[in-house]
Design a protein around this motif. Sequence first.
Motif, PDB file in Angstrom:
ATOM      1  N   CYS A  60      -1.233  -0.828  -0.590  1.00  0.00           N
ATOM      2  CA  CYS A  60      -0.320  -0.369   0.454  1.00  0.00           C
ATOM      3  C   CYS A  60      -0.289   1.009   0.810  1.00  0.00           C
ATOM      4  N   GLU A  62       2.149   3.216   1.166  1.00  0.00           N
ATOM      5  CA  GLU A  62       2.781   4.029   0.358  1.00  0.00           C
ATOM      6  C   GLU A  62       2.292   4.501  -0.896  1.00  0.00           C
ATOM      7  N   ARG A  63       1.487   3.653  -1.649  1.00  0.00           N
ATOM      8  CA  ARG A  63       0.722   3.853  -2.788  1.00  0.00           C
ATOM      9  C   ARG A  63      -0.478   4.888  -2.398  1.00  0.00           C
ATOM     10  N   CYS A  99       7.033  -3.045  -0.749  1.00  0.00           N
ATOM     11  CA  CYS A  99       6.849  -4.327  -1.683  1.00  0.00           C
ATOM     12  C   CYS A  99       7.203  -3.902  -3.184  1.00  0.00           C
ATOM     13  N   CYS A 102       4.988  -1.209  -4.804  1.00  0.00           N
ATOM     14  CA  CYS A 102       5.145   0.106  -4.440  1.00  0.00           C
ATOM     15  C   CYS A 102       6.537   0.654  -4.818  1.00  0.00           C
TER      16      CYS A 102
HETATM   17 ZN    ZN Z   1       3.668  -2.184  -1.271  1.00  0.00          ZN
END
Ligand code: ZN
Length: 138
Positions: A60, A62-63, A99, A102
């Motif tokens: 993702c 964010e990560r 998610c 994250c």
């Molecule tokens: Zn995520």
Amino acid sequence: MIDSPDNRPSLDELMALAYEAAKLAHCPYSGFHVGAAVWANGKAYTGCNIESASFGLSLCAERVAIFKAVSDGCARFDMLAVVTPDAPVDAAPEQRICCGACRQVIAEFISPQGVIVIEGIGEVSLQDLLPTPFLLPT
Ligand code: ZN
């Protein structure tokens, strides 16, 4: 890129960086671009979602952004912006929010006074995202 500790961006400026990052998303399977930007140690780090043909290996936005900051020596970040430009304007929060994986990573690396803003939702607290994160016993 904003890179001065005295030039902390507004949330709108951080969202704009996240939008730019979303353009770089590698999402041939979902077609759903996501961008993220974190502010850590006076510098912005951006990320986009990166999908793999082996779906479980996808990552993702964010990560990606958080891990870029961590790999640059930032143990904590102060701000996180997440955008989902492919979501419908009236998308439900569930279609935009981070998610579970994250959320755990955010909980581990956000500073105590850290701010999280998600497009279409606004500012959210870590307590709202993940009331009880996993912590290793010390
Ligand atoms: Zn995520």
